[in-house]
Design a protein around this motif. Structure first.
Motif, PDB file in Angstrom:
ATOM      1  N   UNK A 440       0.881  -1.030  -0.020  1.00 51.57           N
ATOM      2  CA  UNK A 440      -0.040  -0.057  -0.003  1.00 51.57           C
ATOM      3  C   UNK A 440       1.023   1.252   0.058  1.00 51.57           C
ATOM      4  N   UNK A 441       0.320   2.224  -0.609  1.00 48.53           N
ATOM      5  CA  UNK A 441       1.306   3.408  -0.920  1.00 48.53           C
ATOM      6  C   UNK A 441       0.057   4.771  -0.529  1.00 48.53           C
ATOM      7  N   UNK A 442       0.260   5.321   0.639  1.00 46.96           N
ATOM      8  CA  UNK A 442      -0.775   6.294   1.125  1.00 46.96           C
ATOM      9  C   UNK A 442       0.119   7.495   0.559  1.00 46.96           C
ATOM     10  N   UNK A 443      -0.175   8.311  -0.033  1.00 47.50           N
ATOM     11  CA  UNK A 443       0.506   9.379  -0.740  1.00 47.50           C
ATOM     12  C   UNK A 443       0.519  10.745   0.265  1.00 47.50           C
ATOM     13  N   UNK A 444      -0.668  10.771   1.047  1.00 51.57           N
ATOM     14  CA  UNK A 444      -1.223  11.781   1.920  1.00 51.57           C
ATOM     15  C   UNK A 444      -0.076  11.899   2.980  1.00 51.57           C
ATOM     16  N   UNK A 445       0.521  10.859   3.327  1.00 54.99           N
ATOM     17  CA  UNK A 445       1.253  10.931   4.615  1.00 54.99           C
ATOM     18  C   UNK A 445       2.752  10.529   4.214  1.00 54.99           C
ATOM     19  N   UNK A 446       3.135  11.252   2.856  1.00 55.15           N
ATOM     20  CA  UNK A 446       4.666  11.324   2.570  1.00 55.15           C
ATOM     21  C   UNK A 446       5.645  11.988   3.356  1.00 55.15           C
ATOM     22  N   UNK A 448       7.349  14.845   5.306  1.00 54.80           N
ATOM     23  CA  UNK A 448       7.240  16.143   5.605  1.00 54.80           C
ATOM     24  C   UNK A 448       5.825  16.753   5.390  1.00 54.80           C
ATOM     25  N   UNK A 449       4.684  15.584   5.350  1.00 58.99           N
ATOM     26  CA  UNK A 449       3.569  16.130   5.384  1.00 58.99           C
ATOM     27  C   UNK A 449       2.971  17.060   6.404  1.00 58.99           C
ATOM     28  N   UNK A 450       1.902  17.711   6.440  1.00 61.09           N
ATOM     29  CA  UNK A 450       1.610  18.481   7.392  1.00 61.09           C
ATOM     30  C   UNK A 450       0.151  18.059   8.094  1.00 61.09           C
ATOM     31  N   UNK A 451      -0.096  16.598   7.593  1.00 61.52           N
ATOM     32  CA  UNK A 451      -1.501  16.287   8.104  1.00 61.52           C
ATOM     33  C   UNK A 451      -1.219  15.359   9.494  1.00 61.52           C
ATOM     34  N   UNK A 452      -0.001  15.042   9.681  1.00 59.74           N
ATOM     35  CA  UNK A 452       0.026  14.003  10.883  1.00 59.74           C
ATOM     36  C   UNK A 452       0.771  14.973  12.053  1.00 59.74           C
ATOM     37  N   UNK A 453       0.231  15.075  13.074  1.00 59.18           N
ATOM     38  CA  UNK A 453       0.450  15.905  14.183  1.00 59.18           C
ATOM     39  C   UNK A 453       1.676  15.187  14.960  1.00 59.18           C
ATOM     40  N   UNK A 454       2.814  14.972  14.398  1.00 60.33           N
ATOM     41  CA  UNK A 454       3.971  14.126  15.110  1.00 60.33           C
ATOM     42  C   UNK A 454       4.467  13.182  14.013  1.00 60.33           C
ATOM     43  N   UNK A 455       5.529  12.302  14.532  1.00 53.45           N
ATOM     44  CA  UNK A 455       5.822  11.160  13.932  1.00 53.45           C
ATOM     45  C   UNK A 455       5.404  10.093  14.054  1.00 53.45           C
ATOM     46  N   UNK A 456       5.230   8.978  13.140  1.00 53.71           N
ATOM     47  CA  UNK A 456       4.655   7.666  13.553  1.00 53.71           C
ATOM     48  C   UNK A 456       5.157   6.820  14.573  1.00 53.71           C
ATOM     49  N   UNK A 457       4.571   6.434  15.632  1.00 55.65           N
ATOM     50  CA  UNK A 457       4.901   5.791  16.690  1.00 55.65           C
ATOM     51  C   UNK A 457       4.964   4.226  16.402  1.00 55.65           C
ATOM     52  N   UNK A 458       3.902   3.862  15.652  1.00 53.18           N
ATOM     53  CA  UNK A 458       3.592   2.329  15.435  1.00 53.18           C
ATOM     54  C   UNK A 458       2.642   2.290  14.369  1.00 53.18           C
TER      55      UNK A 458
END
Length: 501
Positions: A440-446, A448-458
């Motif tokens: 799966x490739x979710x382009x929205x979360x590339x 430097x994206x500004x959608x996620x309020x932080x880094x991915x934990x898991x």
């Protein structure tokens, strides 16, 4: 009826809500409804007896139109005899409901993941599936000879679910095409067919939009008293209205000839619930209500983006009917799951209809669909129930066709289509269709994206203990899904954000 109207006026005067749009717009949708996401609609009535045409059989059987599916007019003539001697009223005794079991129905719906249940209390046909004091044409006195709505209400609440009712009565005014050769012109049966007013003898007038006759005061007053009795009797958590409460599709709330009575009903309904510390739901179509005074419902259609105000889609497990017919055509479960996800990602909920048979059984095919849906919800329900829309609804090439009853024009989702919901610091990613490679490739979360309020934990896959390798680069969030999918339908990734950075 005068006493009922006096009671309604008194309740409106005493309550927090007044019968005015600006007062009703102070209404706020309760969290239970926003959290529920999935309800079950039930179309069951005498229109299921003939198993022909669709749920508008009661109207179509009086209109000689051979192009209509099933040709109800001719079917009725050949099966039961002339409409003068054997009319719609004569089908009622065959709605036996001898195998109806409210507890079994509700158990099935609950297992499907539904959080609220909405039987049709009265369709356009004028037959009440509840203990109605305004007509002898009701399920307690005829047909099943029991309070179907009452039994469903009891079973629903015993299972911890919310209970609603739908009223389609407002269109009874124009529903039947009358002719002296039909039984529906006989005033003895006005309790079912409505008062036989001269201007409603519209022989051959199958287009109700072109032959609209405004409701008179007596009908509107009776509608108000009847609907308030219905909601009081069963303490309805939700009331769903069909289109008949608006005299035309494109009429505004201010121009609607039904507006005064709609405002009165909403004020009464909200005020009565407030006495019990409850906040109920009122569903409407088109522009019958102002958008902040009740909840917008879209029939067999969806929105193409997130709506700030919560909304609902009502659709059926069948593509060609709401009530049971012999040649019923069912939707694949995958389509229902995908539609549920798409709707929820856009701040909506789904009211999914089932079509019981005249004996009160739910066909095996429908039970299978609901159990398959329930199996998916058991694994992935945390991404649906109690969720809220993310900053964007998702991504992918497949758009949504907008407009009334437009669902059949939508194209199936593809492997590049993703939908998002959120709950706290968790973002759920719905992979609507699996790629051949399983990646799966979710382009929205590339990167430097500004959608996620932080880094991915898991990042995990709901329903799977297998590791889920992932990485983020300039293309997007890349995920390698396990070879074995948890369910046959959409897969859900659970992405947790590091907080407190």
């Amino acid at each position: 009826m005068d006493a009922a109207l006096t009671k309604i006026d008194a309740a409106i005067a005493a309550g927090p809500y007044k019968a005015q749009w600006d007062s009703l717009e102070g209404y706020e949708i309760p969290d239970w409804y926003k959290n529920a996401k999935l309800g079950i609609f039930i179309h069951w009535g005498p229109y299921c007896v003939a198993e022909n045409g669709w749920e508008w059989y009661p109207r179509a059987m009086y209109i000689d139109k051979k192009t209509w599916r099933g040709n109800p007019f001719q079917h009725h003539l050949e099966t039961y005899g002339p409409q003068k001697t054997f009319g719609y009223k004569d089908l009622i005794p065959q709605l036996t409901g001898d195998k109806f079991d409210a507890d079994q129905w509700v158990s099935l719906f609950k297992d499907a993941g539904a959080k609220y249940i909405v039987p049709v209390a009265e369709h356009h046909d004028g037959f009440a599936m509840y203990d109605c004091s305004f007509t002898q044409f009701n399920a307690v006195e005829m047909g099943p000879k029991r309070d179907i709505v009452g039994q469903l209400a009891e079973a629903t609440r015993a299972n911890g679910l919310k209970f609603g009712v739908s009223s389609h009565r407002a269109f009874n005014w124009l529903y039947y095409i009358r002719n002296e050769n039909f039984d529906n012109s006989d005033p003895r049966f006005a309790g079912l067919y409505g008062r036989p007013l001269p201007e409603l003898f519209l022989e051959g007038a199958d287009n109700y939009q072109k032959n609209w006759v405004p409701h008179d005061q007596e009908f509107k007053d009776e509608w108000l008293a009847r609907t308030c009795e219905l909601t009081d009797k069963y303490d309805a958590d939700l009331v769903w209205f069909d289109f008949g409460i608006a005299n035309k599709r494109d009429v505004s709330p201010q121009e609607n000839l039904f507006a005064e009575h709609l405002q009165k009903f909403a004020a009464y309904f909200y005020n009565q619930a407030a006495k019990q510390n409850r906040v109920p739901i009122l569903n409407y179509k088109w522009e019958a209500f102002t958008e902040r005074s009740a909840v917008l419902d879209l029939e067999r259609s969806k929105l193409d983006n997130i709506r700030d105000l919560f909304w609902q889609t009502d659709t059926s497990v069948a593509t060609n009917t709401w009530g049971y017919i012999e040649n019923i055509k069912y939707k694949p479960t995958n389509l229902i799951v995908d539609d549920l996800i798409d709707i929820v990602s856009k701040n909506g909920c789904l009211l999914l209809n089932v079509c019981p048979r005249k004996d009160g059984t739910i066909p095996v095919e429908q039970q299978t669909i609901l159990r398959q849906l329930g199996g998916w919800m058991t694994v992935n329900g945390e991404a649906i129930h109690g969720s809220r829309p993310f900053k964007i609804f998702g991504e992918g090439p497949t758009g949504t066709v907008m407009g009334h009853v437009s669902e059949s024009r939508n194209k199936p989702f593809v492997s590049e289509d993703y939908r998002f919901t959120t709950h706290g610091d968790i973002v759920y990613i719905f992979c609507l269709e699996r790629t051949v490679s399983g990646e799966a490739l979710i382009k929205s979360f590339k990167k430097g994206n500004e959608l996620l309020d932080g880094e991915i934990k898991s990042l995990d896959l709901l329903g799977s203990d297998a590791p889920v390798p992932w990485s983020v680069n300039e293309e997007g969030l890349k995920v390698k899904l396990p070879k074995k999918a948890p369910t046959p339908y959409a897969e859900v990734l659970k992405l947790q954000i590091k907080t407190g950075l």
